[in-house]
Motif scaffolding. Structure first.
Motif, mmCIF file in Angstrom:
data_model
loop_
_atom_site.group_PDB
_atom_site.id
_atom_site.type_symbol
_atom_site.label_atom_id
_atom_site.label_comp_id
_atom_site.label_asym_id
_atom_site.label_seq_id
_atom_site.Cartn_x
_atom_site.Cartn_y
_atom_site.Cartn_z
ATOM 1 N N ARG A 26 50.183 57.043 17.796
ATOM 2 C CA ARG A 26 48.862 57.671 17.756
ATOM 3 C C ARG A 26 48.840 58.825 16.761
ATOM 4 O O ARG A 26 49.871 59.299 16.313
ATOM 5 N N LEU A 27 47.635 59.277 16.479
ATOM 6 C CA LEU A 27 47.465 60.450 15.627
ATOM 7 C C LEU A 27 47.915 61.695 16.378
ATOM 8 O O LEU A 27 47.711 61.804 17.585
ATOM 9 N N THR A 28 48.506 62.624 15.659
ATOM 10 C CA THR A 28 48.874 63.903 16.242
ATOM 11 C C THR A 28 48.608 64.993 15.215
ATOM 12 O O THR A 28 48.647 64.750 14.008
ATOM 13 N N ASN A 29 48.302 66.169 15.688
ATOM 14 C CA ASN A 29 48.095 67.311 14.800
ATOM 15 C C ASN A 29 49.450 67.913 14.449
ATOM 16 O O ASN A 29 50.289 68.102 15.328
ATOM 17 N N ILE A 30 49.654 68.191 13.170
ATOM 18 C CA ILE A 30 50.886 68.821 12.723
ATOM 19 C C ILE A 30 50.551 69.943 11.742
ATOM 20 O O ILE A 30 49.443 69.997 11.212
ATOM 21 N N SER A 31 51.505 70.801 11.511
ATOM 22 C CA SER A 31 51.384 71.853 10.504
ATOM 23 C C SER A 31 52.469 71.645 9.459
ATOM 24 O O SER A 31 53.621 71.391 9.810
ATOM 25 N N ILE A 32 52.081 71.733 8.204
ATOM 26 C CA ILE A 32 53.011 71.616 7.090
ATOM 27 C C ILE A 32 53.086 72.978 6.419
ATOM 28 O O ILE A 32 52.052 73.556 6.063
ATOM 29 N N THR A 33 54.285 73.492 6.244
ATOM 30 C CA THR A 33 54.448 74.756 5.539
ATOM 31 C C THR A 33 54.829 74.457 4.096
ATOM 32 O O THR A 33 55.782 73.725 3.836
ATOM 33 N N VAL A 34 54.060 75.000 3.162
ATOM 34 C CA VAL A 34 54.265 74.770 1.736
ATOM 35 C C VAL A 34 54.654 76.096 1.093
ATOM 36 O O VAL A 34 53.933 77.080 1.223
ATOM 37 N N GLU A 35 55.787 76.071 0.414
ATOM 38 C CA GLU A 35 56.304 77.270 -0.236
ATOM 39 C C GLU A 35 56.405 77.006 -1.730
ATOM 40 O O GLU A 35 56.932 75.989 -2.146
ATOM 41 N N SER A 36 55.901 77.921 -2.530
ATOM 42 C CA SER A 36 55.971 77.789 -3.978
ATOM 43 C C SER A 36 56.613 79.036 -4.569
ATOM 44 O O SER A 36 56.036 80.127 -4.514
ATOM 45 N N GLU A 37 57.794 78.851 -5.120
ATOM 46 C CA GLU A 37 58.464 79.985 -5.763
ATOM 47 C C GLU A 37 57.746 80.389 -7.042
ATOM 48 O O GLU A 37 57.693 81.569 -7.372
ATOM 49 N N GLU A 38 57.192 79.384 -7.764
ATOM 50 C CA GLU A 38 56.480 79.685 -9.006
ATOM 51 C C GLU A 38 55.257 80.557 -8.750
ATOM 52 O O GLU A 38 54.919 81.422 -9.544
ATOM 53 N N CYS A 39 54.593 80.315 -7.624
ATOM 54 C CA CYS A 39 53.379 81.059 -7.302
ATOM 55 C C CYS A 39 53.660 82.257 -6.397
ATOM 56 O O CYS A 39 52.781 83.098 -6.199
ATOM 57 N N GLY A 40 54.835 82.304 -5.804
ATOM 58 C CA GLY A 40 55.153 83.399 -4.902
ATOM 59 C C GLY A 40 54.303 83.380 -3.649
ATOM 60 O O GLY A 40 53.953 84.424 -3.105
ATOM 61 N N SER A 41 53.962 82.170 -3.206
ATOM 62 C CA SER A 41 53.106 82.083 -2.025
ATOM 63 C C SER A 41 53.660 81.082 -1.024
ATOM 64 O O SER A 41 54.481 80.229 -1.347
ATOM 65 N N CYS A 42 53.172 81.222 0.186
ATOM 66 C CA CYS A 42 53.556 80.342 1.282
ATOM 67 C C CYS A 42 52.322 80.145 2.149
ATOM 68 O O CYS A 42 51.693 81.123 2.558
ATOM 69 N N ILE A 43 51.955 78.876 2.386
ATOM 70 C CA ILE A 43 50.801 78.610 3.230
ATOM 71 C C ILE A 43 51.170 77.552 4.272
ATOM 72 O O ILE A 43 52.099 76.768 4.073
ATOM 73 N N THR A 44 50.432 77.548 5.361
ATOM 74 C CA THR A 44 50.590 76.524 6.386
ATOM 75 C C THR A 44 49.308 75.720 6.441
ATOM 76 O O THR A 44 48.215 76.274 6.539
ATOM 77 N N ILE A 45 49.467 74.404 6.365
ATOM 78 C CA ILE A 45 48.341 73.477 6.345
ATOM 79 C C ILE A 45 48.329 72.710 7.663
ATOM 80 O O ILE A 45 49.358 72.180 8.081
ATOM 81 N N ASP A 46 47.188 72.640 8.310
ATOM 82 C CA ASP A 46 47.032 71.822 9.512
ATOM 83 C C ASP A 46 46.469 70.473 9.100
ATOM 84 O O ASP A 46 45.479 70.393 8.368
ATOM 85 N N THR A 47 47.127 69.395 9.538
ATOM 86 C CA THR A 47 46.707 68.052 9.174
ATOM 87 C C THR A 47 47.033 67.100 10.320
ATOM 88 O O THR A 47 47.415 67.536 11.396
ATOM 89 N N THR A 48 46.862 65.800 10.087
ATOM 90 C CA THR A 48 47.206 64.796 11.089
ATOM 91 C C THR A 48 48.261 63.858 10.524
ATOM 92 O O THR A 48 48.304 63.598 9.320
ATOM 93 N N ALA A 49 49.098 63.368 11.422
ATOM 94 C CA ALA A 49 50.133 62.401 11.080
ATOM 95 C C ALA A 49 50.240 61.411 12.230
ATOM 96 O O ALA A 49 49.569 61.560 13.246
ATOM 97 N N CYS A 50 51.077 60.409 12.077
ATOM 98 C CA CYS A 50 51.298 59.420 13.125
ATOM 99 C C CYS A 50 52.579 59.759 13.859
ATOM 100 O O CYS A 50 53.576 60.138 13.251
ATOM 101 N N TYR A 51 52.524 59.620 15.173
ATOM 102 C CA TYR A 51 53.649 60.011 15.995
ATOM 103 C C TYR A 51 53.693 59.144 17.242
ATOM 104 O O TYR A 51 52.660 58.854 17.824
ATOM 105 N N GLY A 52 54.864 58.729 17.620
ATOM 106 C CA GLY A 52 54.996 57.986 18.857
ATOM 107 C C GLY A 52 56.013 56.882 18.755
ATOM 108 O O GLY A 52 56.719 56.734 17.759
#
Length: 132
Positions: A26-52
């Protein structure tokens, strides 16, 4: 006789099992953490993935003619979304594109296009950047 009647009454409930014990993809909500050294930033993205779990049945004998196929929980339909990273210097691509699952299915994983490893449900975090 009463034990037989009781077992007959309980049998449908035992066969259904608890919802968490059933094989389900089934679909599940997940968070992906994206880190960019070139940009000096870090963000967390909420999305959906398949799990089970998907039903699979192993054999005691491996037949070299008939492959043993084991299904995994995979994206059936998906789309892509793009976010812009902040703090990027000129000339650095600030876009990050990621898949968003719309529906899931139990199917054989295509290792040519998919990472078929387990989905970690542990939150990840960004490392602190060192600027020298």
């Amino acid at each position: 006789m009463s034990v037989v009647v009781l077992m007959m009454l309980l049998l449908p409930a035992l066969l259904r099992g608890a919802p968490e014990c059933k094989a389900s993809c089934r679909l599940t909500n997940i968070s992906i953490t994206v880190e960019s050294e070139e940009c000096g930033s870090c963000i967390t993205i909420d999305t959906t993935a398949c799990y089970g779990l998907c039903h699979t049945q192993g054999t005691n004998y491996r037949n070299p003619v008939v492959p043993n196929v084991q299904n995994t929980c995979n994206f059936r339909e998906w789309t892509y979304e793009t976010v812009q990273l902040t703090g990027c210097p000129a000339g650095v691509d600030s876009s990050f594109t990621y898949p968003v699952a719309l529906s899931c299915e139990c199917s054989q994983c295509n290792t040519d296009s998919t990472d078929c490893g387990a989905l970690s449900m542990q939150p990840s975090s960004c490392h602190m950047f060192s600027h020298y």
